[in-house]
Each structure stands twice: as C-alpha cells, then as structure tokens.
Design an enzyme around this catalytic site. Sequence first.
Site, PDB file in Angstrom:
ATOM      1  N   CYS A 126     -16.769  80.430 103.898  1.00  0.00           N
ATOM      2  CA  CYS A 126     -17.138  81.959 104.096  1.00  0.00           C
ATOM      3  C   CYS A 126     -18.422  82.305 103.468  1.00  0.00           C
ATOM      4  O   CYS A 126     -18.603  83.523 103.483  1.00  0.00           O
ATOM      5  CB  CYS A 126     -15.915  82.607 103.081  1.00  0.00           C
ATOM      6  SG  CYS A 126     -16.164  82.027 101.436  1.00  0.00           S
ATOM      7  N   GLU A 179      -6.587  72.110  93.334  1.00  0.00           N
ATOM      8  CA  GLU A 179      -6.723  73.750  93.198  1.00  0.00           C
ATOM      9  C   GLU A 179      -6.855  73.936  91.419  1.00  0.00           C
ATOM     10  O   GLU A 179      -6.042  73.617  90.801  1.00  0.00           O
ATOM     11  CB  GLU A 179      -5.753  74.488  93.964  1.00  0.00           C
ATOM     12  CG  GLU A 179      -5.459  75.692  93.351  1.00  0.00           C
ATOM     13  CD  GLU A 179      -6.893  76.910  93.812  1.00  0.00           C
ATOM     14  OE1 GLU A 179      -7.153  76.575  95.096  1.00  0.00           O
ATOM     15  OE2 GLU A 179      -7.248  77.473  93.083  1.00  0.00           O
ATOM     16  N   CYS A 213     -18.593  98.664 104.586  1.00  0.00           N
ATOM     17  CA  CYS A 213     -18.932  98.442 106.241  1.00  0.00           C
ATOM     18  C   CYS A 213     -20.293  98.089 106.599  1.00  0.00           C
ATOM     19  O   CYS A 213     -20.912  99.407 106.812  1.00  0.00           O
ATOM     20  CB  CYS A 213     -18.307  99.362 107.029  1.00  0.00           C
ATOM     21  SG  CYS A 213     -16.341  99.351 107.046  1.00  0.00           S
TER      22      CYS A 213
HETATM   23  N1  SAH Z   1      -7.735  76.769 101.464  1.00  0.00           N
HETATM   24  C1  SAH Z   1      -7.142  78.039 100.789  1.00  0.00           C
HETATM   25  C2  SAH Z   1      -7.675  78.657  99.632  1.00  0.00           C
HETATM   26  C3  SAH Z   1      -9.299  78.881  99.969  1.00  0.00           C
HETATM   27  S1  SAH Z   1     -10.292  79.859  98.625  1.00  0.00           S
HETATM   28  C4  SAH Z   1      -6.642  78.992 101.830  1.00  0.00           C
HETATM   29  O1  SAH Z   1      -7.261  79.054 102.842  1.00  0.00           O
HETATM   30  O2  SAH Z   1      -5.815  79.801 101.720  1.00  0.00           O
HETATM   31  C5  SAH Z   1     -10.955  79.053  97.655  1.00  0.00           C
HETATM   32  C6  SAH Z   1      -9.906  78.277  96.306  1.00  0.00           C
HETATM   33  O3  SAH Z   1     -10.774  77.499  95.691  1.00  0.00           O
HETATM   34  C7  SAH Z   1      -9.357  79.449  95.663  1.00  0.00           C
HETATM   35  O4  SAH Z   1      -8.047  79.144  95.578  1.00  0.00           O
HETATM   36  C8  SAH Z   1      -9.819  79.063  94.182  1.00  0.00           C
HETATM   37  O5  SAH Z   1      -9.005  79.421  93.283  1.00  0.00           O
HETATM   38  C9  SAH Z   1     -10.400  77.623  94.235  1.00  0.00           C
HETATM   39  N2  SAH Z   1     -11.251  76.925  93.465  1.00  0.00           N
HETATM   40  C10 SAH Z   1     -12.441  77.704  93.145  1.00  0.00           C
HETATM   41  N3  SAH Z   1     -13.163  76.751  92.366  1.00  0.00           N
HETATM   42  C11 SAH Z   1     -12.510  75.699  92.279  1.00  0.00           C
HETATM   43  C12 SAH Z   1     -12.704  74.265  91.641  1.00  0.00           C
HETATM   44  N4  SAH Z   1     -13.834  73.981  91.148  1.00  0.00           N
HETATM   45  N5  SAH Z   1     -11.934  73.096  92.150  1.00  0.00           N
HETATM   46  C13 SAH Z   1     -10.849  73.495  92.713  1.00  0.00           C
HETATM   47  N6  SAH Z   1     -10.381  74.584  93.164  1.00  0.00           N
HETATM   48  C14 SAH Z   1     -11.118  75.806  93.063  1.00  0.00           C
END
Ligand code: SAH
Length: 390
Positions: free
Chosen positions: A343, A268, A19
């Site tokens: 994020c 993904e 936190c």
């Molecule tokens: N849009 C989704 C997930 C976002 S988090 C939601 O809102 O729930 C980011 C995601 O990117 C994760 O699931 C991770 O596994 C994926 N990721 C990480 N590197 C990646 C890459 N090089 N190509 C495709 N996906 C990837």
Amino acid sequence: MDKQQELTRCSVDKKCGGCRYRNISYEEQLSIKQHQEETLLSPFGRVRSIIGMERPYYYRNKVQAVFGYDYRRRRTLSGVFQSNSGRMVPVDKCLLDDETADAIILTVRRLCDSFKLAPFDKRNGSGFLRHILVRRGFMSGEVMVVLVSAVPAFPSKRNFVRALLQAHPQITTVVHNVNPYETELVLGEHSEVLYGKGVIEDTLCGMSFRISPASFYQVNPVQCETLYQTALLFAALTGEETVLDAYCGTGTIGLLAAKQAKQVIGVELNRDAVRDAMENAKRNGVKNIYFYGGDAGEYIETAVQEGTRFDVVLTDPPRAGASVPFLRAVCRMKPKRVVYISCNLQTLARDLRYLTQRGYKAKAIQPVDMFPYTKHVETACLLSRSDMNF
Ligand code: SAH
C-alpha cells in the site's frame, strides 16, 4: 452540474485533507496513479494498467470519527483531525464513507447531546466520548459500532444503546472501548461488548470472515476481491506448495490460498487478528492452514535456521514495508515465487530493489485502485528467481 460534480460536492473541501483528488475526474486520477507507479516501479518491470472502480464512491466499509464540542451552538460535533493543524474539522457526510456508517455517527452525535454526554476534551481531560468506529460488512450487512471513551464509566449506557439501535436497527453489535492514553491510536486495550457478538462477519471471495474491532480488514471490499484474485493468480498454486502468508491480518489471503496449496502458514503480530484468523479457518472448514502470532521477520528467520522451506511467500506488510530481516531471510530461503502486496509505492520500490539485487526478478506488477479520490495506491507484484525457470 453533472453526476460526478454532484457526487463530489463536499462541504469541508480542502479543510479535511482526506480527498486529495476531489476536483479531478476519476479517469485523470487513475492516470496520475499509473504515472506514479511507472515512475517508481518501471525500473523493475512493466507496470500493467491500473484497475479502477466502476463506482468510486462510498466504498469505505470502516469509518472513524473524533468527537468535539461546538461551545457557541452548544452541540456535539464529529469529524476528522486536520492533518497539518491537528484541529478537528466537523464532517457530516463523506463521499468515500459507507452511507450507513455516516448516518450512525450523526445519530451518536445527537444522542450525546440528549444524554448530556459531553465529548472528551483533551485540554482539561473532561468529558466522555473520544472516537467512534463503524464497520459494515458490505456482503453480510452486519454493522459494528465501537464507542471509544476516555474513562470506563459510561453513564446510562443501556438507554444510550437502546436509543441507538432504535434509530438504526441494522446495527448488529455495539462495543464500548476505553482509551485513556494520549495517543494517535483510536482504540485502547479494554473493550466491553454492550450488544451483540462484539465482532462482525463478512464474505470475501466466497469465504466468510470474522472481524474484531482492532483487526485489520481491507477498507474497500469491492477492490479487495480484485486484489486478492490478482495475488492468487500470481501465486499460481497447484496444490503441491507450502505457502507463507506474512503479515496475514485475519488470514484472508492465506485462507483463499489454502484451497489451492498443500499447506499455508500465516504470521501476524496483532493477537486479535490471529484469533480471528484461527476462527476464520475453522468457520470455513480450512484444515491445512496454521497461524502464528509474532513478528514476520523473526518467524521467517527461525524457519530458515530450522531448514523449513516455503515454495511461495505471500507478503502484505503495512506502509513501512517489509523489514530487512524479513527480506534477508526470504533471500536465504529462496522461495520460487514471492507475491508482494503493497500500500506504499516508496517502500515497495525499496523492497523490490533489495529482492531484485539478490536474485529475484519482477515478473508482473499490477496496480489496483483501492482508494479513489485519495493519493493512496495499492500494488500486487509477482517476483520469481531469475536463476530458476518458472
Ligand atoms: N494480509 C492482510 C493484512 C494486511 S495489513 C489482509 O489483506 O487483510 C498488514 C498487517 O500486518 C496488519 O494486520 C498488521 O497487524 C500486521 N503487522 C504489522 N507489523 C507486523 C510484523 N512486524 N509482523 C507481522 N505482522 C505485522
């Protein structure tokens, strides 16, 4: 003591490091985050007012803890790794965590002692439990407990699980995961379902989603709905568009977009998440969505080479941001709109710079506070091509 002070009283204040803003009122936290957003993003466009939470506590639907042992009092402890020293800080209860999850973790601690299961000790490689991961579907009420050990043999596992379920009948699935590696990652590759389905379900924006232990699922479901609704509003779909949902996780945003688009492709990297995404399409009766397992950059580069065009690109990369090959391919493909969910402000600013130098303009920037009391901010950003009239 006012309500906020009472809620924010914490026994591991300062030691845990989770936190960042514990002693700062929520209004002030929001204004700090607004200021950070404006500092980094106002060169690209006007930053809208951050959307905060009504009740900024107990919002995390996923709680992880590491196990350790108190040799003096001869009992198992659980808590978090202190980021600067790498030492474990015991945590009994956290103002950000789901309260059921915290209670389950305390029970597991107690059961470890009564079953004489010493926690894993990385100094000599002895002991059993390393981590615990608890996920609760806030809408469904389903609860998943993942017990992560260093070795595969789980002594008295049936009785352990029975005792855990007796103490917390709301648990719907228990998974044993083995992680023998020296790694920062909590989960190893091998899992065995000890009770229930091995996954939980939850409802988000009126759709039902299946979540596996390793799949990404937003940790603050309340704010996540706001974030997704904002992203969909920015996408302004009419039913005619072909949409790419890059970094799609379990397909959440893409599935919501599919209701308003002609077709959606989700990409993904994590195989479990792709499997969940396909299952999620099926269970929600969404037929105009397809998922690919692989790197988002490679996928879109190939799509450009093959002459495939997306009208709208939704992108939600991890903290490192989008890769250069991904951004380069987007600029070559020239989708009408790009909705970028981020994020991490630094990588968002970096990627906005790349896109805005190559014909895109930031039309709307909306911060959403997904992580009250921490330093993290989430932003949805709409970009469209300045050489096209939309
Ligand atoms: N849009 C989704 C997930 C976002 S988090 C939601 O809102 O729930 C980011 C995601 O990117 C994760 O699931 C991770 O596994 C994926 N990721 C990480 N590197 C990646 C890459 N090089 N190509 C495709 N996906 C990837």
